[in-house]
Design an enzyme around this catalytic site. Sequence first.
Site, short mmCIF file in Angstrom:
data_model
loop_
_atom_site.label_atom_id
_atom_site.label_comp_id
_atom_site.label_asym_id
_atom_site.label_seq_id
_atom_site.Cartn_x
_atom_site.Cartn_y
_atom_site.Cartn_z
N ALA A 65 75.52 53.31 21.07
CA ALA A 65 74.10 53.39 21.40
C ALA A 65 73.95 52.88 22.83
O ALA A 65 74.82 52.16 23.34
CB ALA A 65 73.30 52.53 20.43
N GLY A 108 77.66 53.25 17.92
CA GLY A 108 76.90 54.43 17.48
C GLY A 108 77.68 55.72 17.61
O GLY A 108 77.41 56.69 16.89
N GLU A 111 79.62 55.93 14.57
CA GLU A 111 78.65 56.14 13.48
C GLU A 111 78.16 57.58 13.45
O GLU A 111 78.01 58.19 12.39
CB GLU A 111 77.50 55.15 13.62
N GLU A 131 80.09 46.15 18.03
CA GLU A 131 78.76 45.56 18.23
C GLU A 131 78.78 44.04 18.15
O GLU A 131 77.98 43.36 18.78
CB GLU A 131 77.77 46.09 17.19
N1 CAA Z 1 75.44 51.94 26.70
C1 CAA Z 1 75.02 52.09 27.96
N2 CAA Z 1 75.87 52.34 28.98
C2 CAA Z 1 77.19 52.44 28.70
C3 CAA Z 1 77.69 52.29 27.40
C4 CAA Z 1 76.75 52.02 26.35
N3 CAA Z 1 77.12 51.90 25.07
N4 CAA Z 1 79.04 52.41 27.43
C5 CAA Z 1 79.37 52.64 28.71
N5 CAA Z 1 78.26 52.67 29.49
C6 CAA Z 1 78.16 52.89 30.94
C7 CAA Z 1 78.66 51.67 31.70
O1 CAA Z 1 77.65 50.71 31.81
C8 CAA Z 1 79.02 52.31 33.03
O2 CAA Z 1 77.84 52.53 33.77
P1 CAA Z 1 77.76 52.04 35.33
O3 CAA Z 1 78.76 52.95 36.01
O4 CAA Z 1 76.35 52.32 35.70
O5 CAA Z 1 78.17 50.62 35.37
C9 CAA Z 1 79.54 53.69 32.63
O6 CAA Z 1 79.03 53.93 31.31
C10 CAA Z 1 81.07 53.75 32.56
O7 CAA Z 1 81.50 52.70 31.70
P2 CAA Z 1 82.64 51.63 32.11
O8 CAA Z 1 82.63 51.43 33.58
O9 CAA Z 1 82.46 50.44 31.24
O10 CAA Z 1 83.95 52.45 31.71
P3 CAA Z 1 85.39 51.84 31.31
O11 CAA Z 1 86.32 53.00 31.29
O12 CAA Z 1 85.72 50.69 32.18
O13 CAA Z 1 85.20 51.26 29.82
C11 CAA Z 1 84.44 51.32 27.52
C12 CAA Z 1 84.95 52.13 28.74
C13 CAA Z 1 85.57 50.41 26.99
C14 CAA Z 1 84.03 52.34 26.46
C15 CAA Z 1 83.23 50.45 27.97
O14 CAA Z 1 82.31 51.29 28.65
C16 CAA Z 1 82.49 49.78 26.85
O15 CAA Z 1 82.97 48.82 26.30
N6 CAA Z 1 81.30 50.32 26.47
C17 CAA Z 1 80.44 49.73 25.45
C18 CAA Z 1 81.00 49.94 24.06
C19 CAA Z 1 80.09 49.29 23.05
O16 CAA Z 1 79.90 48.10 23.00
N7 CAA Z 1 79.48 50.14 22.16
C20 CAA Z 1 78.57 49.67 21.15
C21 CAA Z 1 77.15 49.78 21.63
S1 CAA Z 1 75.95 49.03 20.55
C22 CAA Z 1 75.76 50.15 19.32
O17 CAA Z 1 76.32 51.21 19.32
C23 CAA Z 1 74.80 49.70 18.22
C24 CAA Z 1 74.87 50.54 17.00
O18 CAA Z 1 75.31 50.17 15.95
C25 CAA Z 1 74.35 51.89 16.96
#
Ligand code: CAA
Length: 257
Positions: A65, A108, A111, A131
């Site tokens: 998400a 998400g 999911e 999460e």
């Molecule tokens: N939401 C918003 N933006 C996100 C995102 C997310 N879930 N995941 C990645 N992005 C964005 C980053 O902020 C980044 O944007 P900027 O260039 O503006 O900084 C861009 O996408 C590229 O991401 P990274 O630079 O982080 O890329 P990476 O290759 O270094 O890492 C990754 C990849 C390991 C997937 C890392 O992006 C990451 O950990 N993302 C978040 C994963 C996460 O925590 N997901 C759970 C979200 S909460 C949820 O989903 C609740 C639910 O139950 C529904």
Amino acid sequence: MSYETLLVERRDAVTLVTLNRPEALNALNSRLLTELLDVMAAFDRDPEQRCAVITGSAKAFAAGADIKEMQAQGFADMYADDFFGGWDRFTRTRKPVIAAVAGYALGGGCELAMMCDFILAADTAKFGQPEIKLGVSPGMGGSQRLTRAVGKAKAMEMVLTGRMIDAAEAERAGLVSRIVPADDLVDEAMKTAATIAGMAPLAAQANKEMVNAAFESGLAQGVQFERRLFHALFGTQDQKEGMSAFVDKRPGKWSGR
Ligand code: CAA
């Protein structure tokens, strides 16, 4: 119709939906949900469309998400808006939907893949529910669907540690139906979807409904549900056609009735 967060292509009877927010690794924001619900409603309504494939990019199916959209929200906002409640509508899609997952399917994203009827994974796929590292929990059904898919031990480890699993581990655990080379993922998913699209449409819907019932009911109730739907299919023209075609040694021609 064109969308801001999705690419939609209809190839014969298959709708291919590509999540398209590369700048955010396909993070699922409200706009994307609204657009996806619109596409899925049109897909369900269109008698020419028989199966859908949902995919992302080579790097990410969806990285979760949209954290930036949620960051400033409080309990009252989330509760009042029933945030993520709209995803329940996605799960009510009546026709078969395949998730074709390459790269990250996190939070998400994992999911959403699990809300589809089955997951075809590229060898690059990585699944996780991270999460807890954000101080929250799955919110789109992950704690329930992951546990049903892979069992308590692996689900509990994944949600408590945020550890990602690769495609091979996901296949061993029963989360994905099979693994294909990343370069072939979409072709293979489209081929599989075309096979499903070639089946009698009402039978495809009924088969989907009864397998899903296995998640909602006890064994005796689920078997009863299956039998009732099985009986109901004998009220369709396509049952007559399918069985006559077998006896006549020719392919069936489906009317969808
Ligand atoms: N939401 C918003 N933006 C996100 C995102 C997310 N879930 N995941 C990645 N992005 C964005 C980053 O902020 C980044 O944007 P900027 O260039 O503006 O900084 C861009 O996408 C590229 O991401 P990274 O630079 O982080 O890329 P990476 O290759 O270094 O890492 C990754 C990849 C390991 C997937 C890392 O992006 C990451 O950990 N993302 C978040 C994963 C996460 O925590 N997901 C759970 C979200 S909460 C949820 O989903 C609740 C639910 O139950 C529904």
